[in-house]
Design an enzyme around this catalytic site. Sequence first.
Site, mmCIF file in Angstrom:
data_model
loop_
_atom_site.group_PDB
_atom_site.id
_atom_site.type_symbol
_atom_site.label_atom_id
_atom_site.label_comp_id
_atom_site.label_asym_id
_atom_site.label_seq_id
_atom_site.Cartn_x
_atom_site.Cartn_y
_atom_site.Cartn_z
ATOM 1 N N ASP A 50 -12.120 -10.388 -1.217
ATOM 2 C CA ASP A 50 -13.404 -10.569 -0.531
ATOM 3 C C ASP A 50 -14.413 -9.660 -1.216
ATOM 4 O O ASP A 50 -14.041 -8.693 -1.883
ATOM 5 C CB ASP A 50 -13.342 -10.361 0.989
ATOM 6 C CG ASP A 50 -12.673 -9.083 1.443
ATOM 7 O OD1 ASP A 50 -12.644 -8.098 0.689
ATOM 8 O OD2 ASP A 50 -12.173 -9.057 2.593
ATOM 9 N N GLU A 91 -6.050 -10.641 -1.712
ATOM 10 C CA GLU A 91 -6.889 -10.431 -0.524
ATOM 11 C C GLU A 91 -8.368 -10.381 -0.902
ATOM 12 O O GLU A 91 -9.133 -9.563 -0.381
ATOM 13 C CB GLU A 91 -6.493 -9.124 0.183
ATOM 14 C CG GLU A 91 -5.028 -9.057 0.574
ATOM 15 C CD GLU A 91 -4.651 -7.827 1.400
ATOM 16 O OE1 GLU A 91 -5.550 -7.112 1.897
ATOM 17 O OE2 GLU A 91 -3.435 -7.577 1.539
ATOM 18 N N ASN A 117 2.195 -4.941 -3.172
ATOM 19 C CA ASN A 117 0.793 -5.327 -2.976
ATOM 20 C C ASN A 117 -0.010 -4.069 -2.694
ATOM 21 O O ASN A 117 0.429 -3.194 -1.940
ATOM 22 C CB ASN A 117 0.758 -6.273 -1.751
ATOM 23 C CG ASN A 117 -0.574 -6.925 -1.492
ATOM 24 O OD1 ASN A 117 -1.155 -7.523 -2.383
ATOM 25 N ND2 ASN A 117 -1.059 -6.816 -0.258
ATOM 26 N N HIS A 131 -10.414 -6.101 -2.674
ATOM 27 C CA HIS A 131 -11.498 -5.972 -1.691
ATOM 28 C C HIS A 131 -12.667 -5.308 -2.413
ATOM 29 O O HIS A 131 -12.708 -4.078 -2.561
ATOM 30 C CB HIS A 131 -11.040 -5.128 -0.497
ATOM 31 C CG HIS A 131 -9.951 -5.768 0.299
ATOM 32 N ND1 HIS A 131 -10.148 -6.922 1.041
ATOM 33 C CD2 HIS A 131 -8.640 -5.447 0.475
ATOM 34 C CE1 HIS A 131 -9.014 -7.261 1.638
ATOM 35 N NE2 HIS A 131 -8.088 -6.389 1.302
ATOM 36 N N GLU A 136 0.826 -1.226 0.000
ATOM 37 C CA GLU A 136 0.000 0.000 0.000
ATOM 38 C C GLU A 136 0.853 1.265 0.000
ATOM 39 O O GLU A 136 0.781 2.083 0.917
ATOM 40 C CB GLU A 136 -0.970 -0.049 1.188
ATOM 41 C CG GLU A 136 -1.885 -1.272 1.117
ATOM 42 C CD GLU A 136 -2.762 -1.485 2.340
ATOM 43 O OE1 GLU A 136 -2.670 -0.703 3.298
ATOM 44 O OE2 GLU A 136 -3.551 -2.459 2.340
#
Length: 359
Positions: A278, A276, A212, A248, A171
């Site tokens: 979701d 990641e 990432n 996400h 990030e």
Amino acid sequence: MPHSPRSHRRRILHPLPLLAAGALIAAGAVALPQLTPDADAATTLRGYADGRGVRIGAAVGDTPLTADSSYTAVLDREFNSVTAENAMKWDALEPSRGTYDWAAADRLVAHARAHHQGVRGHTLAWYAQLPSWLKNGNFTAAQLNTILKNHINTTVGRYKGKVYAWDVVNETLNDDGSMRSSLWQDKLGTGYIANALKWAHAADPAAKLYINDYNIEAAGAKSDALYALAKRLLAQGVPLNGIGFQSHFVVGQVPPTMKANLKRFSDLGLEVSVTELDIRIPLPASSAELAQQSADYKTASENCLGVAHCAGVTVWGLTDKYSWIPGTFNGYGAALPYNANYAAKRAYTGLSIGLNPAA
Ligand code: G3I
């Protein structure tokens, strides 16, 4: 890589008890293939992923890992990769300066080894989850450089040969594509990224080293800035091996440009991974939203597997019982492939088909 996904084949020996399976189907869960002692592991997510030569991973919390056997049964049946949800972050590893606590991270690595799963390391240079001695230490640039170098040497070195990929830098960009303010960026400048990658490579030359981030799945300013950064690092010979697309998502909002965007990074020769995944839903989730979520899981995983250098897909958790979503996005939840009672949701089927169209 100690455990290649292709090399792992086994028989399922722990079928879902028939009574429990019946109750799940009655409760509206999808009908899973009946797993008998003779069933083949190919009918699981990890079986499909093994067949494609990719990883299907889950972020794992230490609490369910140690205290919830229903959780580990699903984890070990369905996933060939694990990521520590928190246990390898700096605040967990070095809560006070010079005193490392490896217990939870070691537990996950040992568990993965015992269950023939690979480990994604997460994460080394991040703005968040820093211990307070580091955040508030008022260190000089030279001191911070040494502290970061030592942390990377120590952590990557400890798990050398046991972690197949590291989120070295996490990030690092703002949504507008500018560099995000952080302890590292503010004191060391953008050069910390190349240094972190070089130090990680020196500590474990075989591990794949990633940057990432989130909100880079769609084409746009942030993804363009990361593309430019990645290109520059590669041109400089920096050991960058992959880009992690956190993914996400909100139900119904997988970006239409995702596959083309992943492809341009893959075309640079970089691995791409969904790291990641979701897909959150406003609660209570309707039947239509759960169906859309299933389609979204399929699309998101197809978007990665449809690109030449896709290394795999990791979901950020596996069950709605443990997920960061409700605590962060008020009114949202139901983001993962299993519900809180470990019934596979339609999302599980979507993910299965994304991994193997014949599923
Ligand atoms: O460790 C403390 C513990 O000592 C204390 O008793 C407890 C009380 O609340 O808090 C514990 O820390 C929590 C930590 O998770 C470990 O459980 C933090 O409060 C909590 O904020 C933290 O949340 C994690 C979050 O990262 C922190 O930024 C989530 O579980 C984790 O899912 C989330 O993961 C991030 C990825 O690393 C990077 N990408 C985004 C993703 C979602 O935010």
